[in-house]
Design a protein around this motif. Structure first.
Motif, PDB file in Angstrom:
ATOM      1  N   GLY A  16      58.271 -13.233  47.454  1.00  0.00           N
ATOM      2  CA  GLY A  16      58.956 -13.006  46.186  1.00  0.00           C
ATOM      3  C   GLY A  16      58.637 -11.677  45.512  1.00  0.00           C
ATOM      4  O   GLY A  16      58.211 -10.703  46.151  1.00  0.00           O
ATOM      5  N   PHE A  17      58.864 -11.661  44.205  1.00  0.00           N
ATOM      6  CA  PHE A  17      58.640 -10.453  43.414  1.00  0.00           C
ATOM      7  C   PHE A  17      57.211  -9.941  43.555  1.00  0.00           C
ATOM      8  O   PHE A  17      56.976  -8.732  43.620  1.00  0.00           O
ATOM      9  CB  PHE A  17      58.948 -10.725  41.937  1.00  0.00           C
ATOM     10  CG  PHE A  17      58.697  -9.538  41.059  1.00  0.00           C
ATOM     11  CD1 PHE A  17      59.681  -8.582  40.881  1.00  0.00           C
ATOM     12  CD2 PHE A  17      57.482  -9.363  40.426  1.00  0.00           C
ATOM     13  CE1 PHE A  17      59.440  -7.454  40.089  1.00  0.00           C
ATOM     14  CE2 PHE A  17      57.233  -8.256  39.633  1.00  0.00           C
ATOM     15  CZ  PHE A  17      58.213  -7.295  39.459  1.00  0.00           C
ATOM     16  N   GLN A  18      56.259 -10.867  43.631  1.00  0.00           N
ATOM     17  CA  GLN A  18      54.857 -10.451  43.711  1.00  0.00           C
ATOM     18  C   GLN A  18      54.585  -9.654  44.991  1.00  0.00           C
ATOM     19  O   GLN A  18      53.809  -8.690  44.972  1.00  0.00           O
ATOM     20  CB  GLN A  18      53.923 -11.650  43.579  1.00  0.00           C
ATOM     21  CG  GLN A  18      53.996 -12.325  42.212  1.00  0.00           C
ATOM     22  CD  GLN A  18      53.746 -11.375  41.045  1.00  0.00           C
ATOM     23  OE1 GLN A  18      52.904 -10.491  41.106  1.00  0.00           O
ATOM     24  NE2 GLN A  18      54.502 -11.570  39.967  1.00  0.00           N
ATOM     25  N   ALA A  19      55.223 -10.012  46.085  1.00  0.00           N
ATOM     26  CA  ALA A  19      55.066  -9.259  47.335  1.00  0.00           C
ATOM     27  C   ALA A  19      55.709  -7.878  47.210  1.00  0.00           C
ATOM     28  O   ALA A  19      55.172  -6.887  47.715  1.00  0.00           O
ATOM     29  CB  ALA A  19      55.675 -10.034  48.502  1.00  0.00           C
ATOM     30  N   TRP A  20      56.853  -7.818  46.559  1.00  0.00           N
ATOM     31  CA  TRP A  20      57.535  -6.541  46.316  1.00  0.00           C
ATOM     32  C   TRP A  20      56.608  -5.611  45.530  1.00  0.00           C
ATOM     33  O   TRP A  20      56.390  -4.460  45.904  1.00  0.00           O
ATOM     34  CB  TRP A  20      58.818  -6.798  45.541  1.00  0.00           C
ATOM     35  CG  TRP A  20      59.633  -5.606  45.192  1.00  0.00           C
ATOM     36  CD1 TRP A  20      59.390  -4.709  44.177  1.00  0.00           C
ATOM     37  CD2 TRP A  20      60.825  -5.155  45.828  1.00  0.00           C
ATOM     38  NE1 TRP A  20      60.363  -3.752  44.141  1.00  0.00           N
ATOM     39  CE2 TRP A  20      61.261  -3.992  45.138  1.00  0.00           C
ATOM     40  CE3 TRP A  20      61.581  -5.626  46.903  1.00  0.00           C
ATOM     41  CZ2 TRP A  20      62.411  -3.306  45.502  1.00  0.00           C
ATOM     42  CZ3 TRP A  20      62.728  -4.935  47.260  1.00  0.00           C
ATOM     43  CH2 TRP A  20      63.137  -3.783  46.564  1.00  0.00           C
ATOM     44  N   LYS A  21      56.069  -6.136  44.452  1.00  0.00           N
ATOM     45  CA  LYS A  21      55.183  -5.353  43.580  1.00  0.00           C
ATOM     46  C   LYS A  21      53.926  -4.913  44.337  1.00  0.00           C
ATOM     47  O   LYS A  21      53.503  -3.760  44.248  1.00  0.00           O
ATOM     48  CB  LYS A  21      54.825  -6.187  42.355  1.00  0.00           C
ATOM     49  CG  LYS A  21      54.080  -5.440  41.284  1.00  0.00           C
ATOM     50  CD  LYS A  21      53.908  -6.348  40.072  1.00  0.00           C
ATOM     51  CE  LYS A  21      53.083  -5.696  38.991  1.00  0.00           C
ATOM     52  NZ  LYS A  21      52.893  -6.600  37.845  1.00  0.00           N
ATOM     53  N   ALA A  22      53.337  -5.828  45.112  1.00  0.00           N
ATOM     54  CA  ALA A  22      52.126  -5.521  45.880  1.00  0.00           C
ATOM     55  C   ALA A  22      52.379  -4.454  46.937  1.00  0.00           C
ATOM     56  O   ALA A  22      51.469  -3.698  47.293  1.00  0.00           O
ATOM     57  CB  ALA A  22      51.581  -6.794  46.539  1.00  0.00           C
ATOM     58  N   ALA A  23      53.615  -4.362  47.422  1.00  0.00           N
ATOM     59  CA  ALA A  23      53.977  -3.350  48.431  1.00  0.00           C
ATOM     60  C   ALA A  23      54.176  -1.973  47.801  1.00  0.00           C
ATOM     61  O   ALA A  23      54.432  -1.001  48.514  1.00  0.00           O
ATOM     62  CB  ALA A  23      55.237  -3.787  49.182  1.00  0.00           C
ATOM     63  N   GLY A  24      54.110  -1.914  46.475  1.00  0.00           N
ATOM     64  CA  GLY A  24      54.271  -0.631  45.791  1.00  0.00           C
ATOM     65  C   GLY A  24      55.708  -0.182  45.686  1.00  0.00           C
ATOM     66  O   GLY A  24      55.979   1.007  45.451  1.00  0.00           O
TER      67      GLY A  24
ATOM     68  N   GLU B   9      59.658  -4.613  52.263  1.00  0.00           N
ATOM     69  CA  GLU B   9      60.124  -3.303  52.738  1.00  0.00           C
ATOM     70  C   GLU B   9      61.517  -3.395  53.354  1.00  0.00           C
ATOM     71  O   GLU B   9      62.356  -2.520  53.140  1.00  0.00           O
ATOM     72  CB  GLU B   9      59.133  -2.709  53.752  1.00  0.00           C
ATOM     73  CG  GLU B   9      57.791  -2.350  53.159  1.00  0.00           C
ATOM     74  CD  GLU B   9      56.818  -3.541  53.056  1.00  0.00           C
ATOM     75  OE1 GLU B   9      57.168  -4.685  53.447  1.00  0.00           O
ATOM     76  OE2 GLU B   9      55.700  -3.328  52.562  1.00  0.00           O
ATOM     77  N   GLU B  10      61.756  -4.455  54.113  1.00  0.00           N
ATOM     78  CA  GLU B  10      63.082  -4.640  54.720  1.00  0.00           C
ATOM     79  C   GLU B  10      64.141  -4.883  53.652  1.00  0.00           C
ATOM     80  O   GLU B  10      65.252  -4.346  53.732  1.00  0.00           O
ATOM     81  CB  GLU B  10      63.046  -5.813  55.703  1.00  0.00           C
ATOM     82  CG  GLU B  10      64.365  -6.035  56.425  1.00  0.00           C
ATOM     83  CD  GLU B  10      64.347  -7.225  57.367  1.00  0.00           C
ATOM     84  OE1 GLU B  10      65.455  -7.601  57.820  1.00  0.00           O
ATOM     85  OE2 GLU B  10      63.273  -7.785  57.641  1.00  0.00           O
ATOM     86  N   ALA B  11      63.807  -5.675  52.648  1.00  0.00           N
ATOM     87  CA  ALA B  11      64.747  -5.929  51.547  1.00  0.00           C
ATOM     88  C   ALA B  11      65.060  -4.636  50.805  1.00  0.00           C
ATOM     89  O   ALA B  11      66.216  -4.358  50.464  1.00  0.00           O
ATOM     90  CB  ALA B  11      64.174  -6.975  50.599  1.00  0.00           C
ATOM     91  N   TYR B  12      64.031  -3.845  50.564  1.00  0.00           N
ATOM     92  CA  TYR B  12      64.210  -2.560  49.874  1.00  0.00           C
ATOM     93  C   TYR B  12      65.159  -1.658  50.657  1.00  0.00           C
ATOM     94  O   TYR B  12      66.106  -1.095  50.097  1.00  0.00           O
ATOM     95  CB  TYR B  12      62.854  -1.885  49.673  1.00  0.00           C
ATOM     96  CG  TYR B  12      62.954  -0.485  49.099  1.00  0.00           C
ATOM     97  CD1 TYR B  12      63.244  -0.298  47.749  1.00  0.00           C
ATOM     98  CD2 TYR B  12      62.770   0.632  49.900  1.00  0.00           C
ATOM     99  CE1 TYR B  12      63.349   0.977  47.213  1.00  0.00           C
ATOM    100  CE2 TYR B  12      62.865   1.917  49.377  1.00  0.00           C
ATOM    101  CZ  TYR B  12      63.158   2.085  48.034  1.00  0.00           C
ATOM    102  OH  TYR B  12      63.265   3.349  47.510  1.00  0.00           O
ATOM    103  N   GLU B  13      64.903  -1.515  51.950  1.00  0.00           N
ATOM    104  CA  GLU B  13      65.736  -0.654  52.786  1.00  0.00           C
ATOM    105  C   GLU B  13      67.181  -1.146  52.837  1.00  0.00           C
ATOM    106  O   GLU B  13      68.118  -0.342  52.757  1.00  0.00           O
ATOM    107  CB  GLU B  13      65.152  -0.562  54.191  1.00  0.00           C
ATOM    108  CG  GLU B  13      63.859   0.220  54.237  1.00  0.00           C
ATOM    109  CD  GLU B  13      63.130   0.131  55.578  1.00  0.00           C
ATOM    110  OE1 GLU B  13      63.691  -0.434  56.542  1.00  0.00           O
ATOM    111  OE2 GLU B  13      61.988   0.632  55.645  1.00  0.00           O
ATOM    112  N   ALA B  14      67.372  -2.463  52.956  1.00  0.00           N
ATOM    113  CA  ALA B  14      68.730  -3.021  53.010  1.00  0.00           C
ATOM    114  C   ALA B  14      69.463  -2.791  51.691  1.00  0.00           C
ATOM    115  O   ALA B  14      70.650  -2.448  51.687  1.00  0.00           O
ATOM    116  CB  ALA B  14      68.671  -4.504  53.348  1.00  0.00           C
TER     117      ALA B  14
ATOM    118  N   GLY C  22      58.338  -7.199  34.955  1.00  0.00           N
ATOM    119  CA  GLY C  22      59.329  -6.161  35.171  1.00  0.00           C
ATOM    120  C   GLY C  22      60.455  -6.596  36.091  1.00  0.00           C
ATOM    121  O   GLY C  22      60.557  -7.767  36.466  1.00  0.00           O
ATOM    122  N   LEU C  23      61.282  -5.635  36.434  1.00  0.00           N
ATOM    123  CA  LEU C  23      62.498  -5.878  37.210  1.00  0.00           C
ATOM    124  C   LEU C  23      62.521  -4.992  38.453  1.00  0.00           C
ATOM    125  O   LEU C  23      61.951  -3.901  38.455  1.00  0.00           O
ATOM    126  CB  LEU C  23      63.732  -5.548  36.368  1.00  0.00           C
ATOM    127  CG  LEU C  23      63.915  -6.324  35.072  1.00  0.00           C
ATOM    128  CD1 LEU C  23      65.011  -5.680  34.232  1.00  0.00           C
ATOM    129  CD2 LEU C  23      64.234  -7.770  35.364  1.00  0.00           C
TER     130      LEU C  23
END
Length: 132
Positions: free
Chosen positions: A118-126, A26-31, A52-53
């Motif tokens: 990593g990517f898997q955490a990003w994906k799991a966070a929706g 979530e922090e990476a997304y917001e930044a 995916g990407l």
């Protein structure tokens, strides 16, 4: 002659991560949304095609990372504008990316870090993912 100190990968990861301000998805997304961080995807092609990407992430395979992100390098990506750039590296699950971020720090990218999980955490966070 003394025997050199040998470090296993688990100990090395622990040491490397002590110097990283690792970020959650979530922090990476917001930044990234705020233009405050460059997300860098180091996963190999088969994983990107399968899962995916992350929209807007710069894809740089691990073996090219230092050459593409060195602001002084002749092979740098256009996004590699400064040693002050906040780079958030991610791999599939957040292990290799810690080592990659540490390597970028050795190049002087003092704000380089990685994405926890990593990517898997990003994906799991929706968070947003597009097809490769």
């Amino acid at each position: 002659m003394s025997t050199p100190h040998r470090v296993g990968i688990d100990e090395l990861l622990e040491q490397v991560r002590e110097n990283l301000d690792r970020v959650a998805a979530e922090e990476a997304y917001e930044a990234a949304q705020a233009g405050e961080a460059l997300l860098v995807d180091t996963r190999y092609a088969a994983l990107r095609e399968r899962d995916g990407l992350i929209p807007g992430a710069l894809v740089v395979e691990r073996n090219e990372l230092e050459w593409r992100l060195d602001p002084q390098g002749s092979h740098r990506a256009p996004e590699a504008t400064s040693h002050d750039l906040r780079v958030v590296v991610f791999c599939n699950e957040g292990y290799a990316s810690s080592l990659a971020a540490a390597s970028l720090r050795q190049l002087g990218l003092h704000r380089a870090t990685d994405l926890v999980g990593g990517f898997q955490a990003w994906k799991a966070a929706g968070l947003p993912v597009t097809a490769a």
